[in-house]
Design a protein around this motif. Sequence first.
Motif, short mmCIF file in Angstrom:
data_model
loop_
_atom_site.label_atom_id
_atom_site.label_comp_id
_atom_site.label_asym_id
_atom_site.label_seq_id
_atom_site.Cartn_x
_atom_site.Cartn_y
_atom_site.Cartn_z
N ALA A 35 -45.15 8.59 13.75
CA ALA A 35 -45.41 8.61 12.39
C ALA A 35 -44.56 7.29 11.75
N LEU A 36 -45.00 6.67 10.52
CA LEU A 36 -44.57 5.61 10.04
C LEU A 36 -43.80 6.15 8.77
N THR A 37 -42.73 5.79 8.66
CA THR A 37 -41.71 6.33 7.49
C THR A 37 -41.65 5.37 6.22
N ILE B 57 -52.81 8.02 11.78
CA ILE B 57 -51.96 7.10 11.07
C ILE B 57 -51.00 7.84 10.21
N ARG B 58 -50.22 8.86 10.74
CA ARG B 58 -49.33 9.59 9.96
C ARG B 58 -48.46 9.08 9.24
N PRO C 91 -41.06 0.71 11.23
CA PRO C 91 -41.83 0.81 12.25
C PRO C 91 -41.95 2.17 12.83
N PRO C 92 -43.31 2.69 13.13
CA PRO C 92 -43.62 3.96 13.59
C PRO C 92 -42.37 4.41 14.70
N ALA D 110 -49.03 11.13 -2.50
CA ALA D 110 -50.14 10.16 -2.90
C ALA D 110 -49.74 8.89 -2.39
N MET D 111 -48.39 8.65 -2.26
CA MET D 111 -47.74 7.38 -1.96
C MET D 111 -48.32 7.26 -0.42
N ALA D 112 -48.23 8.06 0.43
CA ALA D 112 -48.62 8.25 1.85
C ALA D 112 -50.33 7.85 1.83
N GLN D 113 -50.98 8.77 1.04
CA GLN D 113 -52.51 8.52 0.84
C GLN D 113 -52.74 7.10 0.39
#
Length: 217
Positions: free
Chosen positions: A5-7, A58-59, A92-93, A142-145
């Motif tokens: 996951a990418l934070t 691409i979580r 970085p993920p 929405a930011m992630a999307q």
Amino acid sequence: MDEYALTLVVRVEKNARPTQTDALETAARAVLAILADERSYGEGEWASAMAAWQDNRIRKITKRARGAEWRRAEALPGITMHGGTAEVRVFPPTGVDDVPAELFKLQVTGTDFEDTGDLPPLEPGVPVLWLNPTLEMSSGKAMAQCGHAAQLAWWALSSAGRKEWAAADFALAVRTAGRAQWQELLATRLPVVQDAGFTEVAPGSRTVIADHPLLTR
């Protein structure tokens, strides 16, 4: 296969909250910045993690921080992107069970923002990430999307197109489509985000369409 996951961490101080659209645009630009960063490919220090993440789902996870939390997050390897009112740092993920403690402890909730005035007109030639008008999502979701949509557009571009976007500091806009407009966009071949449905929206929901002028419809 391990899940990565990418934070994304958005800065939310007590008396300084970002506006909604600026937060979404800044998050999308942050994702593009880490994709384009020389540390993310080839022999770069983030390359193996980025490859493992991009080869899977691409979580993305959005969290918030303020004060000392933000300073601790800033001390970790990553990239901070600045908008008009928003600051978003992308990291970085990592494996979902290997998130650094400084990020793991941050809250996911509390990322509901608002626009305080009318949005400016869209500039000709600037890519637009169109939000699905029929869905309700928290700002963090929405930011992630939007980050997903920007990434799909990046993948679809030629090398020259990517260089052009990077040279423009990844300029883009986020807007909510009209209902008829959304149906028209769905009929094109533009990149569309289809959510896995783990949070907030039903599985298979199409959340954002990336309308980049270099991508033909």
